[in-house]
Design a protein around this motif. Structure first.
Motif, PDB file in Angstrom:
ATOM      1  N   MET A   1      -4.213  14.932   5.997  1.00 20.59           N
ATOM      2  CA  MET A   1      -4.583  13.580   4.939  1.00 20.59           C
ATOM      3  C   MET A   1      -3.402  13.892   3.813  1.00 20.59           C
ATOM      4  N   THR A   2      -3.230  15.015   3.211  1.00 19.21           N
ATOM      5  CA  THR A   2      -2.382  15.103   1.950  1.00 19.21           C
ATOM      6  C   THR A   2      -0.887  14.700   2.671  1.00 19.21           C
ATOM      7  N   GLY A   3      -0.657  15.127   3.632  1.00 19.75           N
ATOM      8  CA  GLY A   3       0.835  14.894   4.291  1.00 19.75           C
ATOM      9  C   GLY A   3       1.102  13.549   4.382  1.00 19.75           C
ATOM     10  N   TYR A   4       0.119  12.827   4.794  1.00 19.41           N
ATOM     11  CA  TYR A   4       0.059  11.390   4.841  1.00 19.41           C
ATOM     12  C   TYR A   4       0.303  10.677   3.492  1.00 19.41           C
ATOM     13  N   ILE A   5      -0.524  11.086   2.546  1.00 14.66           N
ATOM     14  CA  ILE A   5      -0.379  10.404   1.378  1.00 14.66           C
ATOM     15  C   ILE A   5       1.074  10.650   0.873  1.00 14.66           C
ATOM     16  N   ALA A   6       1.724  12.088   1.018  1.00 14.46           N
ATOM     17  CA  ALA A   6       2.810  12.294   0.482  1.00 14.46           C
ATOM     18  C   ALA A   6       3.765  11.253   1.233  1.00 14.46           C
ATOM     19  N   ARG A   7       3.665  11.290   2.427  1.00 13.38           N
ATOM     20  CA  ARG A   7       4.781  10.430   3.046  1.00 13.38           C
ATOM     21  C   ARG A   7       4.841   9.120   2.749  1.00 13.38           C
ATOM     22  N   ILE A   8       3.694   8.448   2.695  1.00 19.34           N
ATOM     23  CA  ILE A   8       3.568   7.042   2.221  1.00 19.34           C
ATOM     24  C   ILE A   8       4.109   6.696   0.838  1.00 19.34           C
ATOM     25  N   SER A   9       3.668   7.569  -0.136  1.00 20.11           N
ATOM     26  CA  SER A   9       4.092   7.289  -1.378  1.00 20.11           C
ATOM     27  C   SER A   9       5.418   7.666  -1.635  1.00 20.11           C
ATOM     28  N   GLY A  10       6.028   8.578  -0.830  1.00 17.81           N
ATOM     29  CA  GLY A  10       7.494   9.053  -1.128  1.00 17.81           C
ATOM     30  C   GLY A  10       8.320   7.992  -0.507  1.00 17.81           C
ATOM     31  N   GLY A  11       7.741   6.954   0.375  1.00 21.64           N
ATOM     32  CA  GLY A  11       8.623   6.136   0.767  1.00 21.64           C
ATOM     33  C   GLY A  11       8.868   4.988  -0.068  1.00 21.64           C
ATOM     34  N   ASP A  12       9.306   3.838   0.651  1.00 18.91           N
ATOM     35  CA  ASP A  12       9.247   2.599  -0.178  1.00 18.91           C
ATOM     36  C   ASP A  12       7.857   1.966  -0.341  1.00 18.91           C
ATOM     37  N   LEU A  13       7.393   1.865  -1.479  1.00 17.69           N
ATOM     38  CA  LEU A  13       6.115   1.568  -1.470  1.00 17.69           C
ATOM     39  C   LEU A  13       5.936   0.151  -2.347  1.00 17.69           C
ATOM     40  N   SER A  14       5.295  -0.824  -1.511  1.00 14.08           N
ATOM     41  CA  SER A  14       4.952  -1.863  -2.456  1.00 14.08           C
ATOM     42  C   SER A  14       3.332  -2.151  -2.437  1.00 14.08           C
ATOM     43  N   TYR A  15       3.113  -2.519  -3.782  1.00 21.04           N
ATOM     44  CA  TYR A  15       1.653  -2.458  -4.165  1.00 21.04           C
ATOM     45  C   TYR A  15       0.968  -3.414  -3.329  1.00 21.04           C
ATOM     46  N   ASP A  16      -0.138  -2.980  -3.281  1.00 28.02           N
ATOM     47  CA  ASP A  16      -1.159  -4.053  -2.589  1.00 28.02           C
ATOM     48  C   ASP A  16      -0.874  -4.234  -1.023  1.00 28.02           C
ATOM     49  N   THR A  17      -0.336  -3.444  -0.501  1.00 29.53           N
ATOM     50  CA  THR A  17      -0.206  -3.592   0.910  1.00 29.53           C
ATOM     51  C   THR A  17      -1.356  -2.639   1.729  1.00 29.53           C
ATOM     52  N   PRO A  18      -1.694  -2.802   2.872  1.00 31.58           N
ATOM     53  CA  PRO A  18      -2.650  -2.084   3.388  1.00 31.58           C
ATOM     54  C   PRO A  18      -2.355  -0.680   3.466  1.00 31.58           C
ATOM     55  N   ASP A  19      -0.930  -0.357   3.494  1.00 30.59           N
ATOM     56  CA  ASP A  19      -0.479   1.133   3.472  1.00 30.59           C
ATOM     57  C   ASP A  19      -0.832   1.765   2.181  1.00 30.59           C
ATOM     58  N   TYR A  20      -0.527   0.707   1.052  1.00 29.03           N
ATOM     59  CA  TYR A  20      -0.638   1.296  -0.305  1.00 29.03           C
ATOM     60  C   TYR A  20      -2.139   1.558  -0.582  1.00 29.03           C
ATOM     61  N   ASN A  21      -3.159   0.593  -0.009  1.00 22.53           N
ATOM     62  CA  ASN A  21      -4.578   0.736  -0.229  1.00 22.53           C
ATOM     63  C   ASN A  21      -4.962   1.924   0.629  1.00 22.53           C
ATOM     64  N   SER A  22      -4.360   2.177   1.658  1.00 20.33           N
ATOM     65  CA  SER A  22      -4.852   3.123   2.673  1.00 20.33           C
ATOM     66  C   SER A  22      -4.922   4.711   1.798  1.00 20.33           C
ATOM     67  N   ILE A  23      -3.892   4.788   1.068  1.00 19.34           N
ATOM     68  CA  ILE A  23      -3.587   5.976   0.283  1.00 19.34           C
ATOM     69  C   ILE A  23      -5.056   6.484  -0.284  1.00 19.34           C
TER      70      ILE A  23
END
Lengths: 260, 319, 414
Positions: free
Chosen positions: B267-289
């Protein structure tokens, strides 16, 4: 070594000195404890009474730097012989402490535990009952055996500790001021208990309470402290003698309450 | 703990008016302001908690309002692939659980063993040397442990179990190193608990002719149990919330597997990976964090509260 | 024990205490307990050794632009003027100008010019590297390996830990990369963190210890709250920082409110505020302990003279507690220095060559660099990650040592 044909003393010390590192806490104690009698050790604070008592079951071993010269003989054998396992000594010579210290377990388990680890093979229930009867506690707790030991009153806890000590079947019971934390009624109960137990066990009790020593013990040893802060035994004899006709003035002063 | 005392100058005391004016000097007024300021500082911490709960909650709500996402699928789905609309959190959860499991398998026995040794057996001099070393172990940044897992532990495991069996990123390596990181925590808290058991209990047991081992395990240890359990639970909470070791060594990319020799993102690794990449606000990826963060927060919060509760309520009364 | 002697006994049970077996068991377990403790020590040793192992070793160096195309003799025999000529002919005018501005070529040492030529003209690069222990015990394995893959390369010993490492900024080539940007980033970060967390934390601690003793509902809530916050994983703080400081406060953290043209809120300011929240609970708890340690007699003496509560705190309690508070702060800082996860979430840049220039710059930090370099596949990046770790550990160890020694000094004095 003592002559084996002589009467066997329960404990005999010969020129016992007890040191804590370089400090000599107790010096020159030569004392013969009569078996199946109550012997009390009295004297002012700090003159080594507890230290001597704890040397009898090698509890002093746990204090770093403590050592003993001279000998302490249990039924003719020196308990400080390096070939002897102190664990064995403590099973033979039991102890009841100043403040009741039951284990945070049930009443039953408190009594049974010591026997269990000492490889007791017979019926534990019987043993527990027997010891609680001998320590005059059975009537009060026989329906409460699974209750926590700490739910008992102070006096009851101390009797439980006595039962616990009895369960490992020692020959000698050492008591280090067992009543000092108890009220007078509980104290008297314990003194009666001691009298009953002395039929089967040798009892050695350290006490601050002179009246207790006077009324409860058969023999009394009086300790005092010298200028070098080492404790030594000044007087030892039948209690009634020591109290009515002490040989040393120091003893007389202490007993009559002039100090201590 | 002391009670606060405020001294108020009684205006009707017997000093002359001139001297009264001397002492009054608006003391009470500035005192109140200062007290207010300090209270605000204390309240900031409450805002932090509120912030955490609010933000996690709000964004998670947005997440769960997405058409592709349902709470049931989230909690029970075994595939996490946002691209195709799959948001099952189980791969991340199982990975977290497996890495934490191995961490505890290392930390508990070794930590308790060390605690017992330091508390019951070690001489003062030994303790003075060993305790600081364990404290150093506790102070090493987790990213360094991550480095250690990747550059030492993984090659070691690959050497032992074979390169075909152990992937370059794997849960076992991260879990074991996490265990080493948590070991000092369990050891020091357990040692405190053991040390708090009064000497008289040990004396009682030894006086009955018990060996030191029997005394330590059958009398002292059970007496300290609540403190020890509390330490263990805290260790689990630490393992669950740990990020860097797993981010570096456990793998990136969710993978639903129970084989610890494989790579699987936590879980923690996921959060780190997603937010460490290109992150656009309000995408499903962003919200999933936030949804996953909320889950993480709740789990660690519950564990911590249980730990504290146990240590407080069941603290043995010895006397 | 050898030849154990049995105590004579007159009672029955007690004959077989099973003592020998029990003692054997006791000895085995004691050894196991001792072993458990040593595992921790051994792990620490292995950790340090493996880092050092990676930070030094043999390397294979090769010119990307074969130097034989430029000079006919060994570079040591090339004169200074020729070296300068090589530089001026082969590098872009911009580059030459930059170098000259840093320090005029003619004034540079021969050694410096040689290094310059090798790095920038010949483009000498490391093509393979080896661990320290390998270099000491099995250097020939490496040499053979190099001979096969890079026949032109020279093998020599390199310490990856060089002064240049501290002075250079990031680079795509491991041997040229340095930690300067990250070091400055970390220092800036700590500065912001402390300026926010220290006053806030100490104030809260004063409130909890001096004013809130009536055990009111509010103070209990705050205290429990702080205890809970101390256990929250650091990554959650990162998420909090992301939504609040980076996103919601973007006008502030990007600096646009103040006239800067910040691109986004992923700035040192946002990161510093996030870290401040992270260490706040620890700082408060430590400060509380320090304040609690102030003897009550001191307060009583002050009140007895008619001082107000705040006067007592400011003139007596705080000065007494200050050393303890400061050591607690140092320990909190050292925790903040090593944190990585929140920084990742808040948007630390992984590749940035510009030094941080103010509150509103993008930034990187030492742990981020370590993370970044560790995850690169090339062996050489592992080596500089190892060096960065050594730098970080050195900083942490010194800070902690100072804090602990200071704490001991206070405790002994009192």
């Amino acid at each position: 070594m003592t002559n084996q044909t002589d009467k066997q003393w329960a404990i005999e010390t010969q020129d016992l000195d007890i040191y804590y590192s370089d400090f000599r806490a107790v010096k020159n104690v030569s004392l013969k404890i009569e078996p199946k009698r109550i012997t009390s050790i009295i004297g002012p604070s700090g003159c080594g009474k507890s230290t001597v008592l704890r040397s009898f079951n090698r509890m002093n071993d746990f204090i770093p730097g403590s050592r003993v010269t001279g000998g302490i003989f249990f039924q003719g054998q020196n308990i400080y012989d390096p070939r002897i396992d102190p664990v064995q000594v403590r099973q033979r010579i039991g102890m009841v402490f100043q403040k009741p210290n039951p284990f945070p377990k049930s009443i039953y388990e408190n009594v049974a535990w010591g026997a269990r680890i000492n490889n007791y093979k017979e019926n534990l229930n019987d043993l527990v009952e027997e010891c609680l009867v001998k320590s005059a506690l059975w009537g009060e707790v026989k329906d409460l055996l699974q209750r926590p030991a700490l739910s008992l009153s102070g006096g009851q806890q101390q009797r439980l500790c006595i039962a616990r000590a009895l369960a490992v079947k020692p020959e000698i019971i050492l008591m280090d001021e067992p009543c000092s934390a108890l009220d007078p009624i509980a104290t008297l109960k314990i003194e009666d208990l001691m009298r009953e137990l002395s039929a089967q066990y040798t009892i050695i009790i350290v006490t601050h309470n002179m009246q207790q020593a006077g009324r409860a013990s058969d023999f009394t040893a009086y300790f005092t402290m010298d200028e070098d802060r080492a404790g030594s035994m000044i007087e030892y004899g039948v209690t009634s003698q020591v109290f009515t006709n002490p040989t040393h003035k120091s003893t007389e002063d202490y007993i009559s309450g002039r100090f201590g | 703990m002391h009670k606060s005392i405020s001294i108020e100058k009684d205006s009707s005391d017997s000093l002359g008016t001139a001297q009264q004016k001397l002492f009054r000097n608006n003391k009470r007024w500035s005192e109140t302001i200062i007290k207010a300021v300090l209270t605000m500082a204390g309240i900031v911490s409450i805002f932090t908690t509120i912030g955490i709960v609010f933000e996690l909650g709000k964004e998670s709500f947005l997440f769960f309002s997405l058409p592709e996402v349902t709470l049931k699928d989230f909690l029970t789905g075994t595939v996490w692939q946002p691209v195709i609309g799959k948001f099952g959190v189980l791969p991340l959860v199982t990975s977290t659980m497996i890495t934490s499991l191995f961490a505890m398998l290392v930390a508990i026995p070794l930590g308790l063993g060390a605690a017992i040794f330091l508390s019951e057996y070690a001489a003062d001099k030994t303790r003075k040397v060993l305790k600081p070393i364990l404290e150093i172990l506790a102070g090493i940044p987790t990213v360094v442990y991550g480095y250690f897992a990747l550059t030492f532990m993984t090659p070691l495991l690959r050497g032992i179990f074979g390169q075909e069996n152990v992937e370059i990123y794997n849960m076992l390596s991260a879990g074991l190193v996490m265990g080493i990181m948590i070991l000092p925590l369990i050891s020091s808290m357990s040692e405190d608990a053991l040390h708090a058991v009064p000497r008289s209990l040990r004396d009682a047991a030894l006086g009955l002719g018990a060996t030191k081992f029997e005394t330590s395990i059958q009398v002292v240890f059970p007496a300290a149990l609540s403190g020890i359990i509390s330490a263990v639970i805290l260790g689990i909470s630490r393992a669950v919330g740990e990020t860097m070791i797993v981010a570096i060594a456990a793998g990136s990319g969710p993978n639903f597997t129970f084989n610890p020799l494989k790579a699987a993102e936590t879980m923690t690794g996921y959060i780190a990976r997603i937010s460490g990449g290109d992150l656009s606000y309000d995408t499903p990826d962003y919200n999933s964090i936030f949804a996953i963060g909320l889950l993480l927060f709740l789990v660690t919060l519950v564990l911590n509260m249980i730990s504290r509760h146990i240590s407080r309520k069941y603290r043995e009364v010895y006397e | 024990m050898k030849n154990p002697l049995n105590l004579v006994s007159t009672t029955t049970y007690g004959r077989d205490l099973n003592l020998e077996q029990r003692q054997k068991k006791a000895t085995i377990w004691k050894a196991l307990f001792r072993l458990s403790t040593l595992v921790g020590v051994v792990a620490l040793a292995i950790l340090i050794i493996s880092i050092v192992n990676q930070a030094f070793g043999l390397v294979a160096i090769e010119d990307t632009n074969d130097r034989n195309g430029f000079i006919s003799t060994s570079i040591k025999e090339v004169s200074k003027t020729e070296l300068i000529q090589l530089i001026e002919t082969n590098l872009s005018t911009n580059r030459v100008r930059t170098l000259d501005r840093e320090e005029p070529l003619v004034e540079r040492s021969r050694h410096d010019l040689m290094a310059l030529v090798e790095t920038e003209v010949f483009k000498q690069r490391i093509v393979d590297s080896y661990s320290l222990f390998g270099s000491i015990f099995t250097p020939n394995t490496f040499r053979d390996q190099v001979a096969k893959k890079h026949p032109e390369a020279i093998v020599e010993f390199k310490s990856w830990f060089t002064p240049q490492f501290l002075q250079e900024s990031m680079s795509k080539t491991p041997e040229l990369a340095g930690i300067r940007t990250a070091l400055l980033g970390s220092l800036y970060l700590i500065l912001i963190t402390i300026s926010v967390a220290f006053p806030l934390g100490v104030s809260a601690a004063i409130y909890l210890e001096e004013y809130a003793r009536q055990n009111t509902w509010l103070s209990r809530v705050i205290q429990t709250n702080i205890d809970n916050l101390a256990g929250v994983p650091s990554i959650i703080y990162g998420i909090l920082g992301l939504t609040i400081f980076v996103r919601a406060f973007e006008p502030i953290t990007s600096g646009r409110l103040f006239g800067y043209e910040g691109a986004n809120g992923r700035t040192i300011l946002a990161a510093g505020l996030t870290m401040a929240l992270l260490i706040l609970p620890i700082l408060i708890t430590n400060a509380q302990e320090a304040i609690r340690a102030v003897p009550n007699s001191l307060r009583q003496a002050s009140y007895g003279l008619g001082a107000t509560q705040w006067q007592t705190i400011w003139y007596h309690v705080l000065p007494y507690a200050l050393p303890g508070i400061l050591t607690g702060t140092i320990l909190a800082i050292s925790r903040a220095l090593g944190e990585t996860a929140p920084l990742i979430i808040v948007g630390a840049a992984t590749y940035i060559t510009k030094d941080p220039s103010g509150l509103f710059s993008n930034f990187t930090a030492i742990p981020i660099q370590i993370y970044n370099w560790t995850t690169r596949p090339q062996q050489e990046f592992r080596s500089i990650a190892a060096v960065a770790i050594l730098v970080l550990m050195f900083m942490l160890l010194s800070m902690n040592a100072v804090a602990i020694l200071w704490r001991n000094k206070i405790q002994n004095k009192r």
